[in-house]
Write an enzyme that holds these catalytic residues in place. Sequence first.
Site, PDB file in Angstrom:
ATOM      1  N   HIS A   1       3.897  12.591  33.514  1.00  0.00           N
ATOM      2  CA  HIS A   1       2.478  12.258  33.346  1.00  0.00           C
ATOM      3  C   HIS A   1       2.314  10.774  33.045  1.00  0.00           C
ATOM      4  CE1 HIS A   1       3.682  12.799  29.099  1.00  0.00           C
ATOM      5  NE2 HIS A   1       2.705  11.948  28.829  1.00  0.00           N
TER       6      HIS A   1
ATOM      7  N   GLN B   1       7.805   7.211  27.528  1.00  0.00           N
ATOM      8  CA  GLN B   1       7.975   8.389  26.683  1.00  0.00           C
ATOM      9  C   GLN B   1       8.944   9.334  27.385  1.00  0.00           C
ATOM     10  OE1 GLN B   1       4.726  11.246  26.554  1.00  0.00           O
ATOM     11  NE2 GLN B   1       5.054  11.528  24.362  1.00  0.00           N
TER      12      GLN B   1
END
Length: 140
Positions: free
Chosen positions: A83, A59
Amino acid sequence: MLLRIDHVGIACHNLEEKIEFYETTFGLTVVSREVNEEQGVREAMLHVADAPSGASYVQLLEPLHPDTAVGKFLAKRGEGMHHIGYGVADVTQALQDIAAKGIKLIDERPRHGSMGASIAFLHPKDVGGVLTELVETARH
């Protein structure tokens, strides 16, 4: 509880340049592009692989403004891993189970995530310094 690594979130200054890099270098394909006003990002999900418990992605996250969470991350740390997202069967139940173990939650309730998923974040200070996202994939 954790079914798979759903995605790795990468903060970047220029989404289009980073998409081109991942496409040409690793042969990944963009499967979703979104603007998430709540999180203050433009994002792209690039498919990595499929597994019995679901797909995995990279992502890419570009901040909409410098004062967003990703914008502040870039200013402090530069581009890189922001993350990690783990797939779970039920994000609400996972939050309850994790909170019962004394882990600090950023999100007490799930919120809208990429590709219609329900997501919630755990505080990095309680998870080894890693911003951790729980992802319940949207049911189609």
